[in-house]
Design a protein around this motif. Structure first.
Motif, PDB file in Angstrom:
ATOM      1  N   PRO A  73       0.822  -1.218   0.000  1.00 44.25           N
ATOM      2  CA  PRO A  73       0.000   0.000   0.000  1.00 44.25           C
ATOM      3  C   PRO A  73       0.856   1.269   0.000  1.00 44.25           C
ATOM      4  CG  PRO A  73      -0.852  -1.584   1.584  1.00 44.25           C
ATOM      5  CD  PRO A  73       0.463  -2.128   1.107  1.00 44.25           C
ATOM      6  N   SER A  74       0.376   2.272  -0.735  1.00 37.10           N
ATOM      7  CA  SER A  74       1.064   3.566  -0.795  1.00 37.10           C
ATOM      8  C   SER A  74       0.071   4.651  -1.181  1.00 37.10           C
ATOM      9  CB  SER A  74       2.204   3.525  -1.815  1.00 37.10           C
ATOM     10  OG  SER A  74       2.770   4.816  -1.980  1.00 37.10           O
ATOM     11  N   ASP A  75       0.078   5.746  -0.448  1.00 32.18           N
ATOM     12  CA  ASP A  75      -0.766   6.878  -0.813  1.00 32.18           C
ATOM     13  C   ASP A  75       0.013   7.924  -1.605  1.00 32.18           C
ATOM     14  OD1 ASP A  75       0.855   7.889   1.174  1.00 32.18           O
ATOM     15  OD2 ASP A  75      -0.775   8.345   2.580  1.00 32.18           O
ATOM     16  N   ARG A  76       1.253   7.586  -1.962  1.00 29.01           N
ATOM     17  CA  ARG A  76       2.092   8.507  -2.735  1.00 29.01           C
ATOM     18  C   ARG A  76       2.175   8.138  -4.210  1.00 29.01           C
ATOM     19  NH1 ARG A  76       7.385   9.667   1.168  1.00 29.01           N
ATOM     20  NH2 ARG A  76       6.201  10.548   2.939  1.00 29.01           N
ATOM     21  N   HIS A 107     -13.539   9.362  -3.544  1.00 25.31           N
ATOM     22  CA  HIS A 107     -12.159   8.883  -3.475  1.00 25.31           C
ATOM     23  C   HIS A 107     -12.116   7.398  -3.178  1.00 25.31           C
ATOM     24  CE1 HIS A 107      -7.860   8.780  -2.695  1.00 25.31           C
ATOM     25  NE2 HIS A 107      -8.120   8.135  -1.564  1.00 25.31           N
ATOM     26  N   PRO A 109      -9.076   3.881  -3.347  1.00 27.87           N
ATOM     27  CA  PRO A 109      -7.646   3.586  -3.492  1.00 27.87           C
ATOM     28  C   PRO A 109      -7.255   3.123  -4.886  1.00 27.87           C
ATOM     29  CG  PRO A 109      -8.751   1.811  -2.329  1.00 27.87           C
ATOM     30  CD  PRO A 109      -9.759   2.900  -2.484  1.00 27.87           C
ATOM     31  N   GLN A 111      -6.606   3.917  -8.663  1.00 29.47           N
ATOM     32  CA  GLN A 111      -6.360   4.984  -9.636  1.00 29.47           C
ATOM     33  C   GLN A 111      -6.608   4.440 -11.041  1.00 29.47           C
ATOM     34  OE1 GLN A 111      -2.678   7.161  -9.167  1.00 29.47           O
ATOM     35  NE2 GLN A 111      -2.778   7.067  -6.929  1.00 29.47           N
ATOM     36  N   THR A 150      -3.971   0.874  -5.170  1.00 26.86           N
ATOM     37  CA  THR A 150      -2.893   1.407  -4.331  1.00 26.86           C
ATOM     38  C   THR A 150      -2.980   0.927  -2.887  1.00 26.86           C
ATOM     39  OG1 THR A 150      -4.103   3.429  -3.731  1.00 26.86           O
ATOM     40  CG2 THR A 150      -2.829   3.467  -5.792  1.00 26.86           C
ATOM     41  N   ASP A 151      -4.012   0.169  -2.568  1.00 28.01           N
ATOM     42  CA  ASP A 151      -4.167  -0.381  -1.215  1.00 28.01           C
ATOM     43  C   ASP A 151      -4.520  -1.860  -1.314  1.00 28.01           C
ATOM     44  OD1 ASP A 151      -4.373  -0.586   1.544  1.00 28.01           O
ATOM     45  OD2 ASP A 151      -6.478   0.053   1.575  1.00 28.01           O
TER      46      ASP A 151
END
Length: 335
Positions: A73-76, A107, A109, A111, A150-151
Motif C-alpha cells: 500500500p502507498s498513498d504517494r 475517493h 484507493p 487509480q 494502491t491499497d
C-alpha cells in the motif's frame, strides 16, 4: 505498418470487424505493458486480472481492461507519472493514443486512466481492409482502461513473466493461485446491479481445468477488505464451497453466454461449449439437480492453499446429460 506490429498481427486470423478490434486492442495492450516496463512501473506494481491471464498464460479469450496492484500500500503513488511512457511507446509503433486520467467523485484507493484512440485511424495503422473500415462509425473511440490498486490486500506473491513482442521485455505479475483468488473474489463478490459477468465464469472453468490451485487465504483477505467476509474465523474450504455452489445455482446462463461471446476466439471450439451450456445442459440441470453436481465438479478440481497434488474429482455420476456433455467437452477442449 511497422515490422514489429506486422509480426504481432500475423498471429491473429482476422476476418470480420470484431476480430480486427480484438487484435488491435491486444496489440495496444502489449505495447502499453512495454511502455510501463520502460518506466520501471513493475518495480512498484504487478499485473493481474483477466488480461494478465490472457497475455501471460494463454487464456483462450480476449480481454478489455488492464488491472494492476501495487506491491504494498502507498498513498504517494501517482499513475500520471507513467502517461508519458505509454504515449511515447505507442507513438513509437505508429499509433496515435492519448491517455486520460479519471477523476472520481468519490475517493477510492484505485487509480484509473483510459488509453483512447480513434478506432478507424488505428485500424488503418494495421492496414485493415476498406470493407471492414466502412463498418466503423465516424468518431468511434477505442478505449482500454488501466486501473491500479494502491491499497492491495495482503498475502499475494508475484513472479516475473516474459513477453517477446513487440520486443523482449519482462512483466511482474501475480502468481496463478493468487490470480485465481482474484477471479474467485470477482465471481463471489462482484456487484454488477443484478447482471453477471460471463467472462468471470468462463475463466473459472479455465482455471479449474488448467491451473486449479487456489490461494484461499488471499481470497479471504480480499473478501475482508470489501466487507464480504466479516467473520472472526478464517474462510474455510467448506464455507468457500458453499458460497460457490450458491453462486453457480443462481446463474443466468443465457446472460453469461451473451456477455462472453464477443471475446471468444473464432474456431477454437468454445462456442460449442456455450451451446451445450445454453441449449442442453443447463435447462436439464435446473430440473435434475445436475447443476449442483457441475459445481461440485469444479470445486473438486480446485486445490486450496497450494495442495495442488491432492485435488481429485469430488464425485462420480451416471447422470446421462452430465456424463455425455460436460465431461466430453472438458476432455476435448481442455475446459
Amino acid at each position: 505498418m511497422y515490422e514489429a506490429v506486422a509480426r504481432m498481427l500475423s498471429k491473429y486470423e482476422c476476418r470480420g470487424l470484431n476480430e480486427y478490434l480484438n487484435a488491435l486492442r491486444e496489440i495496444l495492450q502489449d505495447i502499453a505493458l512495454l511502455g510501463l516496463w520502460r518506466g520501471k512501473f513493475f518495480e512498484k506494481a504487478a499485473f493481474y486480472g483477466g488480461t494478465a491471464l490472457r497475455l501471460l498464460h494463454g487464456l483462450d479469450r480476449f480481454s478489455e481492461d488492464m488491472d494492476f496492484s501495487l506491491l504494498e500500500p502507498s498513498d504517494r503513488f501517482d499513475l500520471t507519472n507513467y502517461f508519458t511512457f505509454l504515449e511515447r511507446e505507442t507513438e513509437g509503433f505508429g499509433f496515435d493514443i492519448r491517455i486520460e486520467g479519471i477523476d472520481k467523485a468519490v475517493h477510492t484507493p484505485v487509480q484509473s486512466a483510459f488509453l483512447k484512440a480513434d478506432t478507424r485511424n488505428q485500424l488503418l495503422v494495421i492496414e485493415t481492409g476498406e470493407e471492414i473500415l466502412k463498418a466503423i462509425p465516424k468518431g468511434q473511440i477505442l478505449k482500454i482502461k488501466l486501473e491500479v490498486d494502491t491499497d492491495p490486500p495482503p498475502g499475494f506473491a508475484t513472479q516475473t513473466r516474459y513477453l517477446l513482442q513487440p520486443v523482449p521485455f519482462s512483466v511482474r505479475a501475480f502468481v496463478l493461485p493468487d490470480l485465481f483468488a482474484g477471479k474467485m473474489h470477482a465471481i463471489l463478490c462482484r456487484r454488477w446491479k443484478g447482471r453477471v459477468k460471463g467472462r468471470d465464469w468462463y475463466d473459472l472453468v479455465w482455471y479449474a481445468a488448467q491451473h486449479p490451485e487456489l490461494h484461499l487465504s488471499h481470497l479471504e483477505q480480499r473478501m475482508r477488505q470489501t466487507g464480504d467476509w466479516k467473520e472472526d474465523a478464517p474462510l474455510t474450504a467448506e464455507r468457500f464451497k458453499e458460497l460457490l455452489i450458491h453462486a453457480i445455482h443462481s446463474l443466468d446462463v443465457g446472460q453469461i453466454r451473451k456477455e462472453v461471446e464477443p471475446f471468444l476466439i473464432p474456431g477454437n471450439g468454445y462456442h460449442r461449449i456455450l451451446e451445450y451450456w445454453n441449449d442442453g445442459i443447463m435447462p436439464a440441470c435446473r430440473q435434475t439437480g445436475v447443476l449442483k453436481k457441475m459445481g461440485k465438479w469444479i470445486i473438486g478440481k480446485i486445490s486450496l492453499d497450494r495442495e495442488v497434488n491432492k485435488w481429485i474429482i469430488a464425485f462420480k455420476t451416471n447422470t446421462p446429460i452430465f456424463h455425455h456433455s460436460i465431461i466430453p467437452c472438458v476432455r476435448q477442449y481442455g475446459t
